[in-house]
Write a protein that holds these residues in place. Structure first.
Motif, PDB file in Angstrom:
ATOM      1  N   ALA A 159       0.832  -1.208   0.000  1.00 30.65           N
ATOM      2  CA  ALA A 159       0.000   0.000   0.000  1.00 30.65           C
ATOM      3  C   ALA A 159       0.866   1.257   0.000  1.00 30.65           C
ATOM      4  N   ALA A 160       1.936   1.243   0.795  1.00 28.56           N
ATOM      5  CA  ALA A 160       2.846   2.395   0.834  1.00 28.56           C
ATOM      6  C   ALA A 160       3.550   2.577  -0.498  1.00 28.56           C
ATOM      7  N   ASN A 161       3.819   1.470  -1.180  1.00 30.65           N
ATOM      8  CA  ASN A 161       4.560   1.526  -2.433  1.00 30.65           C
ATOM      9  C   ASN A 161       3.708   1.906  -3.631  1.00 30.65           C
ATOM     10  N   LEU A 162       2.408   2.039  -3.452  1.00 33.83           N
ATOM     11  CA  LEU A 162       1.595   2.558  -4.556  1.00 33.83           C
ATOM     12  C   LEU A 162       2.037   3.980  -4.916  1.00 33.83           C
ATOM     13  N   SER A 163       2.538   4.712  -3.926  1.00 29.96           N
ATOM     14  CA  SER A 163       3.087   6.040  -4.215  1.00 29.96           C
ATOM     15  C   SER A 163       4.355   5.928  -5.053  1.00 29.96           C
ATOM     16  N   ALA A 164       5.117   4.843  -4.882  1.00 35.85           N
ATOM     17  CA  ALA A 164       6.305   4.626  -5.704  1.00 35.85           C
ATOM     18  C   ALA A 164       5.910   4.331  -7.153  1.00 35.85           C
ATOM     19  N   PHE A 165       4.760   3.701  -7.345  1.00 43.39           N
ATOM     20  CA  PHE A 165       4.242   3.483  -8.700  1.00 43.39           C
ATOM     21  C   PHE A 165       4.021   4.831  -9.392  1.00 43.39           C
ATOM     22  N   VAL A 166       3.476   5.795  -8.632  1.00 42.17           N
ATOM     23  CA  VAL A 166       3.255   7.137  -9.182  1.00 42.17           C
ATOM     24  C   VAL A 166       4.586   7.797  -9.509  1.00 42.17           C
ATOM     25  N   VAL A 167       5.587   7.601  -8.643  1.00 50.82           N
ATOM     26  CA  VAL A 167       6.934   8.110  -8.932  1.00 50.82           C
ATOM     27  C   VAL A 167       7.419   7.576 -10.279  1.00 50.82           C
ATOM     28  N   GLY A 168       7.172   6.295 -10.529  1.00 49.58           N
ATOM     29  CA  GLY A 168       7.589   5.692 -11.784  1.00 49.58           C
ATOM     30  C   GLY A 168       6.946   6.354 -12.992  1.00 49.58           C
ATOM     31  N   THR A 169       5.673   6.712 -12.866  1.00 49.22           N
ATOM     32  CA  THR A 169       5.013   7.388 -13.995  1.00 49.22           C
ATOM     33  C   THR A 169       5.667   8.737 -14.283  1.00 49.22           C
ATOM     34  N   CYS A 170       6.134   9.411 -13.229  1.00 55.14           N
ATOM     35  CA  CYS A 170       6.815  10.703 -13.421  1.00 55.14           C
ATOM     36  C   CYS A 170       8.189  10.512 -14.052  1.00 55.14           C
ATOM     37  N   LEU A 171       8.905   9.471 -13.633  1.00 56.87           N
ATOM     38  CA  LEU A 171      10.243   9.227 -14.176  1.00 56.87           C
ATOM     39  C   LEU A 171      10.190   8.779 -15.631  1.00 56.87           C
ATOM     40  N   GLY A 172       9.192   7.975 -15.961  1.00 59.93           N
ATOM     41  CA  GLY A 172       9.094   7.482 -17.334  1.00 59.93           C
ATOM     42  C   GLY A 172       8.351   8.408 -18.280  1.00 59.93           C
ATOM     43  N   TRP A 173       7.737   9.449 -17.756  1.00 61.84           N
ATOM     44  CA  TRP A 173       6.856  10.339 -18.517  1.00 61.84           C
ATOM     45  C   TRP A 173       7.534  10.946 -19.731  1.00 61.84           C
ATOM     46  N   THR A 174       8.782  11.348 -19.604  1.00 62.09           N
ATOM     47  CA  THR A 174       9.455  12.049 -20.700  1.00 62.09           C
ATOM     48  C   THR A 174       9.771  11.130 -21.876  1.00 62.09           C
ATOM     49  N   SER A 175       9.841   9.831 -21.644  1.00 59.34           N
ATOM     50  CA  SER A 175      10.202   8.937 -22.747  1.00 59.34           C
ATOM     51  C   SER A 175       9.149   8.935 -23.861  1.00 59.34           C
ATOM     52  N   PRO A 176       7.850   8.723 -23.552  1.00 63.84           N
ATOM     53  CA  PRO A 176       6.845   8.817 -24.623  1.00 63.84           C
ATOM     54  C   PRO A 176       6.435  10.249 -24.965  1.00 63.84           C
ATOM     55  N   ILE A 177       6.570  11.185 -24.006  1.00 62.25           N
ATOM     56  CA  ILE A 177       6.130  12.561 -24.243  1.00 62.25           C
ATOM     57  C   ILE A 177       7.176  13.356 -25.019  1.00 62.25           C
ATOM     58  N   GLY A 178       8.457  13.056 -24.794  1.00 59.43           N
ATOM     59  CA  GLY A 178       9.521  13.780 -25.475  1.00 59.43           C
ATOM     60  C   GLY A 178       9.374  13.819 -26.991  1.00 59.43           C
ATOM     61  N   PRO A 179       9.165  12.664 -27.643  1.00 62.07           N
ATOM     62  CA  PRO A 179       8.973  12.689 -29.102  1.00 62.07           C
ATOM     63  C   PRO A 179       7.768  13.519 -29.543  1.00 62.07           C
ATOM     64  N   LYS A 180       6.702  13.543 -28.745  1.00 64.23           N
ATOM     65  CA  LYS A 180       5.526  14.363 -29.096  1.00 64.23           C
ATOM     66  C   LYS A 180       5.875  15.850 -29.038  1.00 64.23           C
TER      67      LYS A 180
END
Length: 486
Positions: free
Chosen positions: A43-64
């Protein structure tokens, strides 16, 4: 808390203790239900899942954002290479400042409520992404995301380390990496195939869901004990261990003794350097975090699609990136299983040595791309090199520095130490990410070979400096740091 309420709390705890002693039953015969510990840790690590979305965000968004066709971009022009570097790296600036707020806040309002508050930053950041019409709004969004990331990565290791028993602390501590890479895979898998705006909606629901689930988990018993709320601490332990008040009595007594000893000498920033044991713990923890960042992981995470596109392997960069994300998740899932069997030190040694091989191979590919006319025979190399790199990163240098941080410091200095180490992490993360494009302009092989050299140094750092903490209690770890053998 008033003196009267503290007296009542103490009386209640004393009554519980008296009952435990008078009923004549042997203590600690009740089995610990580790499933409860893992439930709270997940349950505490669900926040780490959100961290992952922030870290990976630039990979698909950068080309756009870089595309000449701005139909799927919030901006009316393509971003420049320099703007792209700032968007990728500014998250680290927010993350290096936030720990100095999150650490003291965790001592004041608790680990649980500080971790819950991190979602505010994530929601605001994704809302900013939705309304961004200028590059500076994206800059602001990444800074705000960084605050959320800094909150999570400062407080989550504290919480998980304090709720876990000695025999599962390695496994629960390594869950953070599994959830981070799962969040990264989430945006890798969705981002290239949906619109810019749809991805923001897919991301903004996650911190809200995380808070809803984690809200029902208990606060750390160490925090309650430190605030004199002994009855609450007992109830927290009862939930986490799945035992009666009698079953947790001895552990509660040990926690209380450790906390009282720690609170008698409330730690300050300077205490990190005055005590030989704290200096050693800081050197180990900060050293591992530094090498984690000097492995080039943020360069790989933020620029996965761009790396594959520049490698020109013939494989769709979006698909190759998803493959890497799947590898990260599957390999991160191994760590909780093996870490308390093989130990932290062995996994770190394996991780640093094999990462250096993968990075060296990746550098060799980009070097040959420049100096060799026909590289068709080695077009396959980047994918297995990055797969190898990610497997051993996600089983070693990804999760274990944070797991070690959560168990290396005494209670009176833990929040200060976590703030310093987390800020060190993101200071280096910013420098590596911000200035990678400068190295890349000279030749990508320079960057990857430099990262490979750092991993060779990391191997010898782990071999000669890092102590094994497998199976040790938090008190035994402190004894070892003070030169005592137990």
């Amino acid at each position: 808390m008033s003196r009267l309420s503290e007296q009542k709390d103490q009386q209640s705890y004393t009554e519980v203790s008296t009952f435990q002693i008078s009923d004549g039953l042997p203590r600690n015969m009740e089995p610990v239900k580790t499933s409860r510990i893992f439930l709270a840790a997940v349950a505490a690590n669900l926040s780490a899942f959100v961290v992952g979305t922030c870290l990976g965000w630039t990979s698909p968004i950068g080309p756009k954002l870089k595309s000449a066709d701005t139909s799927d971009s919030p901006l009316d022009r393509p971003i420049t290479a320099d703007e792209d570097a700032w968007i990728a790296s500014l998250i680290a600036i927010g993350a290096l400042i936030a720990p100095f707020v999150a650490g003291p806040l965790a001592d004041r309002i608790g680990r649980k409520w500080t971790l819950l508050s991190s979602s505010f930053f994530f929601v605001v950041a994704f809302l900013l992404n939705m309304v961004a019409s200028e590059v500076w709004i994206l800059y602001l969004s990444r800074l705000v995301q960084g605050f959320g990331v800094g909150f999570v990565m400062t407080v989550q290791p504290m919480y998980v380390g304090e709720i876990s028993t000695d025999n599962v602390r390695g496994a629960t501590g390594s869950l953070m990496q599994l959830f981070i890479v799962s969040g990264i895979l989430y945006v890798y898998a969705i981002g290239p195939f949906v619109s810019y705006m749809t991805l923001q909606w897919c991301c903004i629901v996650l911190p809200i869901l995380s808070d809803v689930v984690f809200f029902f988990m208990p606060e750390s018993p160490y925090y309650f004990a430190g605030k004199g709320r002994k009855t609450d601490a007992v109830r927290s332990l009862q939930f986490l261990r799945g035992q009666s008040a009698e079953g947790v009595h001895d552990e509660m007594a040990l926690i209380q003794a450790n906390v009282e000893e720690a609170m008698a000498t409330k730690g300050t920033f300077m205490d990190l350097f005055k005590s030989p044991s704290n200096r050693k713990a800081l050197f180990i923890s900060a050293g591992l975090i530094c090498f984690q960042q000097l492995s080039g992981i943020n360069v790989v995470l933020f620029n996965s699609q761009s790396i594959f596109a520049s490698a020109n392997t013939g494989l769709d960069p979006a698909i190759a990136t998803i493959i890497i994300g799947c590898v990260q998740v599957s390999s991160s899932g191994l760590t909780p299983i093996v870490v308390d069997r093989l130990g932290r030190k062995m996994l770190l040694l394996i991780s640093s040595s094999i990462m250096s091989v993968g990075l060296a191979a990746l550098g060799a590919f980009f070097y040959m791309q420049l100096v060799v006319k026909d590289i068709s025979s080695v077009l396959w190399l980047p994918v297995p090199a990055l797969i190898l790199y990610n497997i051993v990163y996600c089983t070693g240098f990804g999760p274990l520095p944070w797991a070690v941080l959560g168990e290396m410091f005494p209670a009176n200095i833990k929040s200060v130490a976590s703030s310093v180490v987390a800020s060190t992490c993101w200071t280096l993360g910013f420098l590596v990410t911000r200035y990678y494009p400068a190295l890349d302009a000279l030749g990508a092989y320079y960057a990857f070979w430099l990262f490979a050299i750092f991993m060779v140094v990391a191997f010898f750092f782990v071999l000669t400096v890092v102590m094994e903490t497998k199976g040790l209690s938090l008190q035994q770890i402190q004894d070892r740091l003070n030169g005592k053998r137990n």
